[in-house]
Design a protein around this motif. Structure first.
Motif, PDB file in Angstrom:
ATOM      1  N   ARG A  89       0.808  -1.218   0.000  1.00  0.00           N
ATOM      2  CA  ARG A  89       0.000   0.000   0.000  1.00  0.00           C
ATOM      3  C   ARG A  89       0.846   1.275   0.000  1.00  0.00           C
ATOM      4  O   ARG A  89       0.309   2.379  -0.039  1.00  0.00           O
ATOM      5  CB  ARG A  89      -0.927  -0.003   1.220  1.00  0.00           C
ATOM      6  CG  ARG A  89      -1.872  -1.211   1.280  1.00  0.00           C
ATOM      7  CD  ARG A  89      -2.649  -1.239   2.577  1.00  0.00           C
ATOM      8  NE  ARG A  89      -3.551  -0.108   2.694  1.00  0.00           N
ATOM      9  CZ  ARG A  89      -4.074   0.324   3.845  1.00  0.00           C
ATOM     10  NH1 ARG A  89      -3.743  -0.285   4.988  1.00  0.00           N
ATOM     11  NH2 ARG A  89      -4.899   1.347   3.861  1.00  0.00           N
ATOM     12  N   THR A  90       2.174   1.127   0.006  1.00  0.00           N
ATOM     13  CA  THR A  90       3.054   2.298   0.101  1.00  0.00           C
ATOM     14  C   THR A  90       2.768   3.326  -0.988  1.00  0.00           C
ATOM     15  O   THR A  90       2.674   4.527  -0.727  1.00  0.00           O
ATOM     16  CB  THR A  90       4.527   1.868   0.041  1.00  0.00           C
ATOM     17  OG1 THR A  90       4.822   1.042   1.187  1.00  0.00           O
ATOM     18  CG2 THR A  90       5.452   3.071   0.047  1.00  0.00           C
ATOM     19  N   ALA A  91       2.635   2.855  -2.215  1.00  0.00           N
ATOM     20  CA  ALA A  91       2.474   3.777  -3.343  1.00  0.00           C
ATOM     21  C   ALA A  91       1.033   4.200  -3.582  1.00  0.00           C
ATOM     22  O   ALA A  91       0.777   5.047  -4.439  1.00  0.00           O
ATOM     23  CB  ALA A  91       3.040   3.131  -4.611  1.00  0.00           C
ATOM     24  N   THR A  92       0.087   3.647  -2.828  1.00  0.00           N
ATOM     25  CA  THR A  92      -1.324   3.945  -3.091  1.00  0.00           C
ATOM     26  C   THR A  92      -1.932   4.904  -2.080  1.00  0.00           C
ATOM     27  O   THR A  92      -3.023   5.421  -2.313  1.00  0.00           O
ATOM     28  CB  THR A  92      -2.148   2.642  -3.092  1.00  0.00           C
ATOM     29  OG1 THR A  92      -2.128   2.055  -1.783  1.00  0.00           O
ATOM     30  CG2 THR A  92      -1.586   1.650  -4.105  1.00  0.00           C
ATOM     31  N   LEU A  93      -1.244   5.147  -0.966  1.00  0.00           N
ATOM     32  CA  LEU A  93      -1.791   5.992   0.085  1.00  0.00           C
ATOM     33  C   LEU A  93      -1.229   7.405   0.016  1.00  0.00           C
ATOM     34  O   LEU A  93      -0.107   7.631  -0.439  1.00  0.00           O
ATOM     35  CB  LEU A  93      -1.487   5.389   1.459  1.00  0.00           C
ATOM     36  CG  LEU A  93      -2.102   4.014   1.749  1.00  0.00           C
ATOM     37  CD1 LEU A  93      -1.680   3.526   3.130  1.00  0.00           C
ATOM     38  CD2 LEU A  93      -3.622   4.053   1.646  1.00  0.00           C
ATOM     39  N   GLU A  94      -2.011   8.349   0.478  1.00  0.00           N
ATOM     40  CA  GLU A  94      -1.559   9.734   0.572  1.00  0.00           C
ATOM     41  C   GLU A  94      -0.585   9.874   1.742  1.00  0.00           C
ATOM     42  O   GLU A  94      -0.627   9.074   2.692  1.00  0.00           O
ATOM     43  CB  GLU A  94      -2.755  10.670   0.781  1.00  0.00           C
ATOM     44  CG  GLU A  94      -3.716  10.709  -0.393  1.00  0.00           C
ATOM     45  CD  GLU A  94      -3.054  11.216  -1.658  1.00  0.00           C
ATOM     46  OE1 GLU A  94      -2.227  12.166  -1.566  1.00  0.00           O
ATOM     47  OE2 GLU A  94      -3.354  10.670  -2.744  1.00  0.00           O
TER      48      GLU A  94
END
Length: 562
Positions: A89-94
């Motif tokens: 989820r690192t690249a998908t969260l603000e």
């Protein structure tokens, strides 16, 4: 009858205009991205006053977002990763979804130099404010976690009372200067770079003229090639000039991350007393001509690549130094990496002893106990290394064994296995918001596993195994024998799991380069020990006499590397 041809109404093609790169020296002063706007709105060095006067009283919720995710870095502060968020989820969260309410804090230790009073202060801060966390980084810093903004005024007072700082430990600024851990005491040293490091720090660190650079700026100064000079923005490496004697060879434009580049020699010899002036010239070229439009192209290495060494040197001389630099020879290339682990004789007859904690992971408790052991051994000087190691200087010969025993009990060995000695790891998923996989604990387990499985393999030199939690290469994966870049990969059952892309045969010195990346080859985290064991056994079996790992990798069959 054919109609007469009509005259063409099309306009002549215009020459394609090159898009501005945001270079100040060429008139591009308007901020071109949010980071540049933030720095123009307020000099990042001003944030300390707000931390002390506002945020330390109002707590985390009172922090302006522009300070929180930007200017805080100029004083060594990054928000750490909120627990429980997996790497997928690192690249998908603000950013605000990844932010914890606690901070990572880097203490700037130029040259990795510490006395015992400072080492004890670092241990006390860890115990009182950082839940006993402390890591030795490959930038010769100490890095803490679980720091609260409310505690920063007290932490700064303790650090500064002991002669330490966090100023410009991060940010688009001149970061910590790497120096030889054995400067001034090693027989192999050509010249002691410590006076230049101290003078640069005195003159320029915290100077607003250099606090708004296009990106980070990394410096290395050493009288011997023991600080990874090939991958720095600017580096000064000890060399003997046939006419002028000891001085430094000047390199610019090195760096790793997603676009790795080896630095280029400018062919210039610099005497010790001129290093600060030349350093100022190089950083000024970067400030004024560096690319500010895209963050991904803002490091000095891109400018050096486009210009070439000859033009860079000419601009440096003509516009900044206003004099010619002296031509000089290249430094000698060491036949093996220099990490200072083990027992070595100093020029004064005493000993320096290098110790290897696993991947730099220590604690405040460990640092305090180490300080007591060092004091019993009659020393007052400790150094941190660019390989995440600790070196004790000035040890009387009859105190060496006692010191070795004491620090071994703390998890630091001076005669480590090749795997403990060669492993390096970044912060990883445990605390870093950019990370995709866990690294520190994985490195610890990997060392233990390899010590058991490969005890029958005799190696001439340790093999470096570097684990990085993301593509940014804080752990220098491209220059490791075995470099491991964290990714989410697909296992044999079709599940998305933590894993690594493999880089093999990178190195510095004799093997300076970025090695071999196997197309499409990924290794899951759970398979990592099996994979490393397999490759090392293939190397031990199929290498030629005296052949280094990088040499073998370059000619090996791909099947031997998978």
């Amino acid at each position: 009858m054919a109609s007469p041809a009509r005259p063409s109404t099309s306009r002549p093609a215009r020459a394609k205009q090159r898009r501005g790169e945001g270079q100040w020296a060429l008139g591009y002063r308007e901020p071109l991205n949010p980071n540049e706007r933030s720095k123009k709105d307020d000099n990042p060095l001003n944030v300390r006053a707000r931390i002390e006067n506002i945020y330390a009283h109002g707590g985390f919720d009172s922090i302006d977002p522009a300070d929180l995710r930007g200017r805080f870095r100029w004083f060594g502060l990054y928000t750490q990763r909120k627990p429980g968020i997996d790497g997928g989820r690192t690249a998908t969260l603000e950013p605000e979804e990844l932010d914890d309410r606690y901070f990572m804090l880097r203490v700037r230790l130029d040259g990795g130099a510490l006395n015992l009073a400072q080492l004890r202060v670092l241990g006390e801060i860890s115990q009182h404010y950082a839940r006993d966390t402390a890591d030795i980084t490959d930038r010769q810093n100490i890095q803490y976690h679980w720091i609260q903004v409310e505690d920063m005024p007290a932490i700064w007072k303790k650090l500064e009372d002991a002669g330490m700082t966090t100023m410009e430990a991060c940010g688009d600024s001149p970061r910590v200067i790497l120096g030889s851990p054995v400067a001034g005491i090693a027989a192999e040293e050509i010249i002691d770079g410590t006076p230049a490091i101290e003078e640069i720090k005195r003159r320029y660190i915290g100077d607003p003229r250099y606090s708004n650079l296009p990106r980070k700026f990394k410096t290395a100064i050493s009288g011997q090639p023991d600080v990874a000079h090939e991958i720095h923005d600017v580096a000064f490496v000890g060399v003997n000039h046939p006419e002028h004697g000891p001085g430094f060879d000047l390199w610019v434009g090195g760096g790793l991350s997603t676009n790795p580049m080896i630095g280029q020699r400018l062919g210039a010899w610099v005497p010790l007393d001129e290093v600060p002036d030349v350093w100022e010239g190089v950083i000024s070229v970067f400030r004024d001509y560096g690319y500010r439009r895209l963050r991904s192209r803002a490091r000095i290495k891109f400018l050096v690549k486009d210009w070439g060494a000859e033009k860079f040197r000419q601009v440096l001389q003509d516009e900044y130094l206003e004099r010619e630099l002296v031509d000089g020879p290249a430094p000698e290339v060491p036949d093996r990496p220099i990490d200072h682990v083990g027992v070595h004789e100093q020029v004064d007859g005493k000993r320096y002893v290098g110790f290897a904690p696993i991947a730099g992971r220590v604690s405040g408790t460990t640092l305090l106990a180490a300080a007591d052991a060092v004091e019993r051994a009659g020393s007052d000087r400790v150094r941190l290394t660019p390989q995440q190691k600790l070196v004790v200087l000035d040890v009387p010969a009859d105190k060496v064994t006692e010191l070795q025993v004491s620090l071994s009990k703390l998890g630091m060995d001076s005669e480590p296995s090749p795997w403990r000695r060669g492993v390096m790891a970044c912060t990883g998923l445990e605390f870093c918001k950019l990370a995709i996989v866990e690294t520190k604990a994985r490195a610890h387990d990997l060392v233990g596993d390899l010590e058991k499985r490969l005890s029958d393999i005799g190696l001439d030199e340790p093999l470096s195994v570097h684990l990085n939690g993301c593509p940014n290469s804080c752990a220098r994966i491209q220059t490791a024998d075995i470099g491991l870049k964290g990714q989410i990969v697909t296992d044999n059952d079709g599940n998305q799991v933590e894993g690594f892309q493999v880089h093999l045969g990178g190195g510095l010195g004799l093997d300076a380069g970025f090695g071999r990346k196997l197309r499409g080859h990924k290794v899951t985290s759970t398979e990592l020990t099996d994979y490393v064991e397999r490759v090392v056994r293939n190397f031990a079996e199929k290498r030629e006499t005296g052949e280094r790992f990088a040499q073998w990798v370059a000619r090996a069959e791909e099947s031997d590397l998978q």
